[in-house]
Every structure is written in C-alpha cells, then in structure tokens.
Design an enzyme around this catalytic site. Structure first.
Site: not given
Length: 217
Positions: A138-139
């Site tokens: 995930p960013c």
C-alpha cells in the site's frame, strides 16, 4: 549541515483541484530528480503536506485523466471494501477487513461516537506479515479521524504518492470516506490533510505535467 534533497512544504488549498495544481507546481519546480528502486525516473518532493479546506467543491481537476464514473467506482471500493476486479488487495479491503479480522472503519466510527475528543480513531493499511514479503504494497498507510468544533477532519499519510496520476482519485475517494464516517457520527465533514512522504511525478507524465504547469502559472 545542509541537504540537497527537497524536503518539507505546507500547502493550504481551498479544493482538491487547487491542491493538485499547487502540489504539482511544488514537485515540478522544487523537486529532486532521482531513480527509484524500480528504475523509474521521478521528480520527488519529500514530506509535502496539503490541507484542503473544502474537499466537496471543484473535486475533479479538468486536466486529470479521471472522470466522474471512474472516481465513483474508486470511492465505492474504498468505502465498502469490495474487490470486484480481483486486485491483489484494495485499500477498502485493508480498512474494512484488516488481516481478515478487523473492520477499522466501524472501529473509527465507534471511537468517534463514544468520545468526541478521542485521538484513537486511526485506521492503517499496512499488514507487516504480508507487506514485508511482497513487492506490491500500500501507498496509503494511515487514515486518522478527529472531531474538533463538531466537525470530522481526516489526516492521511502516504509513504509514496504518485501525485500526477493518483492524487485526484485518492482525494475524491477520501472525501467520500470522510463523508461516510461523518454521517455515521452525525456531524459535518471538514478538512482533509495529506502528508506525502514521497510526493512524485513519474517520467512518463513529465511532458503532460510541464504543459499543465505552464498553463496555470
């Protein structure tokens, strides 16, 4: 001691569109050129903080590739946790079913409902047992909700942020998530603040962004 890296800027924007254009301007004109771990060339500005006062006006920048239909689908996945396209993961899955065990959005709503001054209404997407072993991680890492002056505010941390390609969709989705949480708590949605540890523009977007920057200066 001095550093050449571009680090630290606060933008106070009126709308999502305003935030996008001003953020692009900072990254383009003040960012550093680096080669990332995948070999891509990027312009990067570290620790770019953007406060959006009204996330519900002028939500879609006219120069963005995103249209209303795609943005609505993105927001739906974020809020419900659906994964109709069978991605490896979605932010919604991590928020609504973290590690297959916890609905963090319900937790946030409960915390805010029970105590208006809580500092514990926080949701995370990072799952160490998974994300330390894979490449696609995930960013967006943290979504933190606070009630102040009877208004629900959202602060979101991105470890890595494709500002040119993803920021408009990220913020549209977050605005709908904030609206959802605020409605459940019975209060109005307020500001959204993003902290982008690595706010960047990929080289494949440089020509387009250069034209956009010249057009708004």
């Amino acid at each position: 001691m001095t550093h050449d890296a571009a680090i630290g800027r606060l933008i106070k924007a009126r709308t999502i569109s305003d935030a996008w254009y001003r953020g692009l301007n900072v990254i383009w004109n003040h960012g550093s050129l680096i080669t990332d771990e995948r070999g891509s060339q990027i312009r990067e500005f570290m620790n770019l903080m953007v406060v959006i006062e009204d996330p519900y006006s002028n939500e879609i920048p006219e120069d963005s590739a995103w249209n209303h239909e795609r943005l609505e689908e993105y927001a739906k996945q974020l809020i419900t946790g659906e994964n109709a396209q069978d991605f490896e993961y979605t932010y919604g899955q991590r928020l609504r079913n973290w590690d297959g065990k916890v609905d963090q959005i319900e937790y946030v709503i409960e915390k805010l409902t029970n105590n208006k001054t809580t500092r514990r209404a926080t949701a995370v997407t990072w799952v160490p047992t998974i994300d330390t072993k894979v490449d696609e991680v995930p960013c967006m890492i943290i979504d933190d909700f606070k009630i102040r002056d009877d208004t629900v505010h959202l602060t979101t941390l991105f470890r890595s942020h494709d500002f040119a390609g993803a920021y408009p969709a990220n913020l549209y989705g977050l605005s709908k998530l904030l609206e959802y949480v605020a409605d459940k708590v019975g209060l109005a949605p307020g500001t959204i603040t993003t902290m982008s540890v690595s706010a960047h523009i990929y080289d494949h977007d440089w020509d387009k962004i250069e034209k956009i920057i010249k057009g708004v200066q």
